[in-house]
Design a protein around this motif. Structure first.
Motif, PDB file in Angstrom:
ATOM      1  N   ALA A 109       0.927  -1.459   0.040  1.00  0.00           N
ATOM      2  CA  ALA A 109      -0.001  -0.006   0.089  1.00  0.00           C
ATOM      3  C   ALA A 109       1.045   1.298  -0.085  1.00  0.00           C
ATOM      4  O   ALA A 109       0.484   2.049  -0.859  1.00  0.00           O
ATOM      5  CB  ALA A 109      -0.809   0.104   1.135  1.00  0.00           C
ATOM      6  N   LEU A 110       2.074   1.285   0.743  1.00  0.00           N
ATOM      7  CA  LEU A 110       2.627   2.237   0.938  1.00  0.00           C
ATOM      8  C   LEU A 110       3.633   2.648  -0.423  1.00  0.00           C
ATOM      9  O   LEU A 110       3.715   3.717  -0.907  1.00  0.00           O
ATOM     10  CB  LEU A 110       3.823   2.377   1.939  1.00  0.00           C
ATOM     11  N   SER A 111       4.003   1.468  -1.168  1.00  0.00           N
ATOM     12  CA  SER A 111       4.898   1.598  -2.249  1.00  0.00           C
ATOM     13  C   SER A 111       3.800   2.172  -3.431  1.00  0.00           C
ATOM     14  O   SER A 111       4.177   2.843  -4.201  1.00  0.00           O
ATOM     15  CB  SER A 111       5.315   0.235  -2.744  1.00  0.00           C
ATOM     16  N   GLN A 112       2.392   1.565  -3.375  1.00  0.00           N
ATOM     17  CA  GLN A 112       1.879   2.179  -4.479  1.00  0.00           C
ATOM     18  C   GLN A 112       1.381   3.578  -4.359  1.00  0.00           C
ATOM     19  O   GLN A 112       1.331   4.240  -5.352  1.00  0.00           O
ATOM     20  CB  GLN A 112       0.097   1.358  -4.415  1.00  0.00           C
ATOM     21  N   ALA A 113       1.221   3.991  -3.253  1.00  0.00           N
ATOM     22  CA  ALA A 113       0.879   5.341  -2.962  1.00  0.00           C
ATOM     23  C   ALA A 113       2.027   6.333  -3.420  1.00  0.00           C
ATOM     24  O   ALA A 113       1.746   7.455  -3.960  1.00  0.00           O
ATOM     25  CB  ALA A 113       0.550   5.495  -1.551  1.00  0.00           C
ATOM     26  N   LEU A 114       3.228   5.671  -2.996  1.00  0.00           N
ATOM     27  CA  LEU A 114       4.469   6.775  -3.385  1.00  0.00           C
ATOM     28  C   LEU A 114       4.694   6.516  -5.028  1.00  0.00           C
ATOM     29  O   LEU A 114       5.275   7.673  -5.448  1.00  0.00           O
ATOM     30  CB  LEU A 114       5.754   6.149  -2.639  1.00  0.00           C
ATOM     31  N   ALA A 115       4.216   5.709  -5.543  1.00  0.00           N
ATOM     32  CA  ALA A 115       4.464   5.273  -7.071  1.00  0.00           C
ATOM     33  C   ALA A 115       3.525   6.357  -7.958  1.00  0.00           C
ATOM     34  O   ALA A 115       4.037   6.647  -9.189  1.00  0.00           O
ATOM     35  CB  ALA A 115       4.467   4.039  -7.460  1.00  0.00           C
ATOM     36  N   GLN A 116       2.376   6.604  -7.369  1.00  0.00           N
ATOM     37  CA  GLN A 116       1.481   7.243  -8.382  1.00  0.00           C
ATOM     38  C   GLN A 116       0.775   8.426  -7.595  1.00  0.00           C
ATOM     39  O   GLN A 116       0.298   8.526  -6.484  1.00  0.00           O
ATOM     40  CB  GLN A 116       0.419   6.599  -8.676  1.00  0.00           C
ATOM     41  N   HIS A 117       0.445   9.504  -8.272  1.00  0.00           N
ATOM     42  CA  HIS A 117      -0.137  10.512  -7.895  1.00  0.00           C
ATOM     43  C   HIS A 117      -1.616  10.182  -7.753  1.00  0.00           C
ATOM     44  O   HIS A 117      -2.076   9.303  -8.622  1.00  0.00           O
ATOM     45  CB  HIS A 117      -0.320  11.911  -8.613  1.00  0.00           C
ATOM     46  N   ASP A 118      -2.591  10.423  -7.032  1.00  0.00           N
ATOM     47  CA  ASP A 118      -3.991  10.311  -6.859  1.00  0.00           C
ATOM     48  C   ASP A 118      -4.341   8.928  -6.590  1.00  0.00           C
ATOM     49  O   ASP A 118      -5.280   8.271  -7.048  1.00  0.00           O
ATOM     50  CB  ASP A 118      -4.691  10.871  -8.196  1.00  0.00           C
ATOM     51  N   GLN A 119      -3.179   8.169  -6.160  1.00  0.00           N
ATOM     52  CA  GLN A 119      -3.486   6.788  -5.829  1.00  0.00           C
ATOM     53  C   GLN A 119      -3.720   6.582  -4.329  1.00  0.00           C
ATOM     54  O   GLN A 119      -2.635   6.681  -3.317  1.00  0.00           O
ATOM     55  CB  GLN A 119      -2.517   5.924  -6.118  1.00  0.00           C
ATOM     56  N   LYS A 120      -5.118   6.426  -3.737  1.00  0.00           N
ATOM     57  CA  LYS A 120      -5.321   6.383  -2.461  1.00  0.00           C
ATOM     58  C   LYS A 120      -5.466   4.811  -2.138  1.00  0.00           C
ATOM     59  O   LYS A 120      -5.995   4.140  -2.715  1.00  0.00           O
ATOM     60  CB  LYS A 120      -6.743   6.912  -2.103  1.00  0.00           C
ATOM     61  N   THR A 121      -4.587   4.289  -1.238  1.00  0.00           N
ATOM     62  CA  THR A 121      -4.593   3.037  -0.805  1.00  0.00           C
ATOM     63  C   THR A 121      -4.951   2.823   0.757  1.00  0.00           C
ATOM     64  O   THR A 121      -4.788   3.808   1.520  1.00  0.00           O
ATOM     65  CB  THR A 121      -3.202   2.232  -0.984  1.00  0.00           C
TER      66      THR A 121
END
Length: 184
Positions: A109-121
């Motif tokens: 979840a942390l990796s996904q959020a840091l990888a993309q803008h507007d990605q809420k996990t």
């Protein structure tokens, strides 16, 4: 908030390696792009802290600003929830508190959020602070700041809510007065 001192290293054509301990280890290599990103991040973070002032510390939920390397800011509720002194969480990683069973989901979840803008996990995880365990819901979203990617991590303690749900579920199954199973 302390400001980071970033010294530019000059070289003729490439970034140079610095050996601070004299043991031959490459302690770090600082390139111009990395230094510029770090300056932008520090400016945005200290600007937010100055503009928001004490408001970030009195929010009714735990708030962390987190980079890929670790926590850069924690508010008062986060310090209390994670049993830390003010400023002690800076440099630690959220995953240091996550139970082994929840490690992979929170890391993802942390990796996904840091990888993309507007990605809420979101993730639910058991957080451990010494002997204390709290079930928490983590909501993670990347901040739209220039420089190094930062995530805002909002932590809601849902331990008491879960206990109440289990208690209510038990009351629907067993009569509280007689201890006999309820008929359906």
């Amino acid at each position: 908030m302390k400001t980071l001192q970033i010294n530019q290293m000059e070289s003729s054509s490439t970034a140079t390696s610095v050996d601070h301990d004299g043991l031959g280890w490459d302690d770090f290599t600082l390139d111009q792009d990395g230094a510029a990103e770090a300056r932008l991040t520090q400016t945005a973070l200290s600007g937010a802290r100055e503009l928001m002032g004490i408001a970030l510390d009195v929010l009714p939920f735990a708030l962390l600003f987190h980079s890929a390397q670790g926590v850069l800011f924690s508010n008062g509720v986060a310090n209390q929830l994670l049993a830390s002194a003010p400023g002690a969480l800076v440099g630690q990683h959220l995953l240091d508190f996550v139970d082994a069973e929840d490690f992979a989901s929170v890391s993802e979840a942390l990796s996904q959020a840091l990888a993309q803008h507007d990605q809420k996990t979101s993730a639910e995880a058991l957080l451990r602070m010494g002997e204390v365990e709290r079930l928490c819901r983590l909501t993670i979203v990347r901040l739209p700041w220039p420089g190094t990617p930062l995530a805002q991590v909002v932590i809601h303690d849902i331990t008491d809510q879960r206990r109440a749900e289990v208690s209510l579920r038990q009351l629907t199954i067993v009569d509280e007065l007689t201890g006999a199973y309820n008929r359906r």
